[in-house]
Write a protein that holds these residues in place. Structure first.
Motif, PDB file in Angstrom:
ATOM      1  N   ASN A  53     -61.571 -23.420 -35.453  1.00 36.99           N
ATOM      2  CA  ASN A  53     -61.426 -24.433 -34.387  1.00 36.99           C
ATOM      3  C   ASN A  53     -60.667 -25.664 -34.809  1.00 36.99           C
ATOM      4  O   ASN A  53     -60.956 -26.769 -34.350  1.00 36.99           O
ATOM      5  N   LEU A  56     -57.117 -27.637 -34.866  1.00 39.11           N
ATOM      6  CA  LEU A  56     -55.779 -27.736 -34.279  1.00 39.11           C
ATOM      7  C   LEU A  56     -54.959 -28.632 -35.192  1.00 39.11           C
ATOM      8  O   LEU A  56     -55.326 -29.781 -35.438  1.00 39.11           O
ATOM      9  N   ASN A 103     -50.792 -36.890 -37.103  1.00 37.75           N
ATOM     10  CA  ASN A 103     -51.620 -37.450 -38.168  1.00 37.75           C
ATOM     11  C   ASN A 103     -51.156 -37.168 -39.595  1.00 37.75           C
ATOM     12  O   ASN A 103     -51.940 -37.274 -40.535  1.00 37.75           O
ATOM     13  N   SER A 157     -56.719 -41.015 -40.370  1.00 37.88           N
ATOM     14  CA  SER A 157     -55.747 -40.603 -39.353  1.00 37.88           C
ATOM     15  C   SER A 157     -55.796 -41.409 -38.062  1.00 37.88           C
ATOM     16  O   SER A 157     -54.864 -41.349 -37.273  1.00 37.88           O
ATOM     17  N   GLU A 203     -70.528 -37.302 -40.723  1.00 37.23           N
ATOM     18  CA  GLU A 203     -70.261 -35.971 -41.260  1.00 37.23           C
ATOM     19  C   GLU A 203     -68.852 -35.581 -40.837  1.00 37.23           C
ATOM     20  O   GLU A 203     -68.531 -35.594 -39.652  1.00 37.23           O
ATOM     21  N   PHE A 254     -65.789 -33.395 -39.849  1.00 39.84           N
ATOM     22  CA  PHE A 254     -65.537 -32.057 -39.303  1.00 39.84           C
ATOM     23  C   PHE A 254     -64.553 -31.291 -40.170  1.00 39.84           C
ATOM     24  O   PHE A 254     -64.740 -30.113 -40.466  1.00 39.84           O
ATOM     25  N   THR A 255     -63.495 -31.976 -40.613  1.00 40.76           N
ATOM     26  CA  THR A 255     -62.436 -31.259 -41.324  1.00 40.76           C
ATOM     27  C   THR A 255     -62.736 -31.074 -42.821  1.00 40.76           C
ATOM     28  O   THR A 255     -62.227 -30.161 -43.443  1.00 40.76           O
ATOM     29  N   ASP A 313     -59.453 -42.961 -31.760  1.00 43.39           N
ATOM     30  CA  ASP A 313     -59.325 -41.955 -32.832  1.00 43.39           C
ATOM     31  C   ASP A 313     -58.378 -40.847 -32.386  1.00 43.39           C
ATOM     32  O   ASP A 313     -58.083 -40.709 -31.205  1.00 43.39           O
ATOM     33  N   ASP A 314     -57.914 -40.083 -33.362  1.00 46.78           N
ATOM     34  CA  ASP A 314     -56.967 -39.006 -33.038  1.00 46.78           C
ATOM     35  C   ASP A 314     -57.663 -37.829 -32.368  1.00 46.78           C
ATOM     36  O   ASP A 314     -57.179 -37.303 -31.369  1.00 46.78           O
ATOM     37  N   PHE A 315     -58.831 -37.415 -32.902  1.00 45.65           N
ATOM     38  CA  PHE A 315     -59.518 -36.228 -32.396  1.00 45.65           C
ATOM     39  C   PHE A 315     -60.964 -36.528 -32.057  1.00 45.65           C
ATOM     40  O   PHE A 315     -61.598 -37.373 -32.693  1.00 45.65           O
ATOM     41  N   LEU A 316     -61.483 -35.788 -31.102  1.00 47.49           N
ATOM     42  CA  LEU A 316     -62.932 -35.767 -30.858  1.00 47.49           C
ATOM     43  C   LEU A 316     -63.368 -34.302 -30.885  1.00 47.49           C
ATOM     44  O   LEU A 316     -62.845 -33.477 -30.119  1.00 47.49           O
ATOM     45  N   ALA A 317     -64.291 -34.009 -31.791  1.00 45.25           N
ATOM     46  CA  ALA A 317     -64.790 -32.629 -31.909  1.00 45.25           C
ATOM     47  C   ALA A 317     -66.294 -32.648 -31.624  1.00 45.25           C
ATOM     48  O   ALA A 317     -66.723 -32.598 -30.473  1.00 45.25           O
ATOM     49  N   ASN A 318     -67.105 -32.792 -32.664  1.00 48.61           N
ATOM     50  CA  ASN A 318     -68.555 -32.859 -32.437  1.00 48.61           C
ATOM     51  C   ASN A 318     -69.056 -34.281 -32.172  1.00 48.61           C
ATOM     52  O   ASN A 318     -70.218 -34.489 -31.849  1.00 48.61           O
ATOM     53  N   GLY A 319     -68.170 -35.230 -32.358  1.00 50.77           N
ATOM     54  CA  GLY A 319     -68.515 -36.613 -32.002  1.00 50.77           C
ATOM     55  C   GLY A 319     -69.109 -37.429 -33.146  1.00 50.77           C
ATOM     56  O   GLY A 319     -69.512 -38.561 -32.937  1.00 50.77           O
TER      57      GLY A 319
HETATM   58  P1  5GP Z   1     -65.914 -35.234 -34.964  1.00 43.55           P
HETATM   59  O1  5GP Z   1     -66.466 -36.326 -35.803  1.00 43.55           O
HETATM   60  O2  5GP Z   1     -65.790 -35.599 -33.504  1.00 43.55           O
HETATM   61  O3  5GP Z   1     -66.614 -33.917 -35.167  1.00 43.55           O
HETATM   62  O4  5GP Z   1     -64.437 -34.979 -35.486  1.00 43.55           O
HETATM   63  C1  5GP Z   1     -63.468 -35.966 -35.339  1.00 43.55           C
HETATM   64  C2  5GP Z   1     -62.757 -36.250 -36.623  1.00 43.55           C
HETATM   65  O5  5GP Z   1     -62.474 -35.054 -37.344  1.00 43.55           O
HETATM   66  C3  5GP Z   1     -61.433 -36.919 -36.315  1.00 43.55           C
HETATM   67  O6  5GP Z   1     -61.462 -38.207 -36.897  1.00 43.55           O
HETATM   68  C4  5GP Z   1     -60.369 -36.038 -36.925  1.00 43.55           C
HETATM   69  O7  5GP Z   1     -59.754 -36.707 -37.999  1.00 43.55           O
HETATM   70  C5  5GP Z   1     -61.087 -34.799 -37.430  1.00 43.55           C
HETATM   71  N1  5GP Z   1     -60.814 -33.584 -36.627  1.00 43.55           N
HETATM   72  C6  5GP Z   1     -61.716 -32.929 -35.841  1.00 43.55           C
HETATM   73  N2  5GP Z   1     -61.181 -31.819 -35.308  1.00 43.55           N
HETATM   74  C7  5GP Z   1     -59.905 -31.765 -35.744  1.00 43.55           C
HETATM   75  C8  5GP Z   1     -58.830 -30.835 -35.525  1.00 43.55           C
HETATM   76  O8  5GP Z   1     -58.944 -29.817 -34.817  1.00 43.55           O
HETATM   77  N3  5GP Z   1     -57.653 -31.109 -36.132  1.00 43.55           N
HETATM   78  C9  5GP Z   1     -57.473 -32.218 -36.915  1.00 43.55           C
HETATM   79  N4  5GP Z   1     -56.267 -32.404 -37.447  1.00 43.55           N
HETATM   80  N5  5GP Z   1     -58.473 -33.112 -37.155  1.00 43.55           N
HETATM   81  C10 5GP Z   1     -59.665 -32.896 -36.570  1.00 43.55           C
END
Ligand code: 5GP
Length: 193
Positions: A18, A20, A27, A60, A97, A99-100, A124-130
């Motif tokens: 998952n 991208l 970034n 990023s 925590e 994600f990457t 922020d650039d991405f939102l995944a699990n928050g």
């Molecule tokens: P979260 O904390 O919402 O799970 O993830 C957000 C953070 O993880 C972002 O700051 C971003 O840097 C990184 N991230 C999450 N998913 C991706 C992704 O699919 N691609 C990239 N390049 N970074 C991600």
């Protein structure tokens, strides 16, 4: 945001797990012309809000936040990922925590740069699990500052962060929401907004 979705379709690479990859324009290498359009769009979406500070997280989010800040004419503060175990009292801290990277970081912001007078827009650039946004929200709360909202460039709508934060009443604006993506075909589907 149509321009952004087209760019993700053209240059985004779907990876296993998952992820991208958009490092050719967002970034790692950064397309500043696109960033300016992103800044303009966030300014439109938060036009009626009073904002005194933009808060992001290294690394990023920083480039994007700086261009966005030009449109709001406010400073940018970025939360630092701290490796030190003994964090001094002059900082707000929270745990994030990643994600990457699959690690838990302490993130810190100096108390000098965020106060109860501040009205904060998170970027922020991405939102995944928050987790990154939740960590930043905790810091805003510790400072007694007001959270105005959060602007995200790419939300992965099939992960839980966006739904969680909207349910908590956060004014969240994501410029592109990926509803599904396939690492075999490379196909990316966006949510109609
Ligand atoms: P979260 O904390 O919402 O799970 O993830 C957000 C953070 O993880 C972002 O700051 C971003 O840097 C990184 N991230 C999450 N998913 C991706 C992704 O699919 N691609 C990239 N390049 N970074 C991600």
């Amino acid at each position: 945001m149509r321009l952004l979705e087209e760019r993700i379709q053209k240059d985004g690479i779907v990876r296993e797990g998952n992820v991208l990859k958009v490092d050719s324009f967002l970034n790692h290498q950064m397309d500043i012309k696109l960033f300016r359009e992103i800044g303009k769009e966030f300014k439109r979406l938060f036009a009626n809000e009073e904002i005194t500070k933009i808060l992001t997280i290294e690394a990023s989010g920083i480039g994007i936040a700086c261009i966005v800040a030009e449109f709001f004419d406010v400073p940018v503060v970025f939360a630092k990922k701290s490796k030190s175990k003994n964090i001094a009292g002059a900082v707000y801290t929270s745990k994030v925590e990643s994600f990457t990277h699959n690690k838990v970081y302490d993130v810190i912001v100096s108390k000098k740069f965020l106060t109860k007078e501040d009205k904060v827009l998170l970027i922020d650039d991405f939102l995944a699990n928050g987790n990154a946004l939740k960590g930043l929200i905790e810091i805003v709360k510790s400072a007694g500052a007001e959270l105005i909202g959060a602007g995200i460039v790419i939300e992965k709508g099939f992960q839980k962060g966006g739904a969680d934060l909207r349910a908590q009443g956060v004014h969240l604006e994501s410029l592109a929401i990926v509803d599904s993506m396939d690492d075999v075909t490379g196909k990316i589907n966006f949510r109609e907004q």
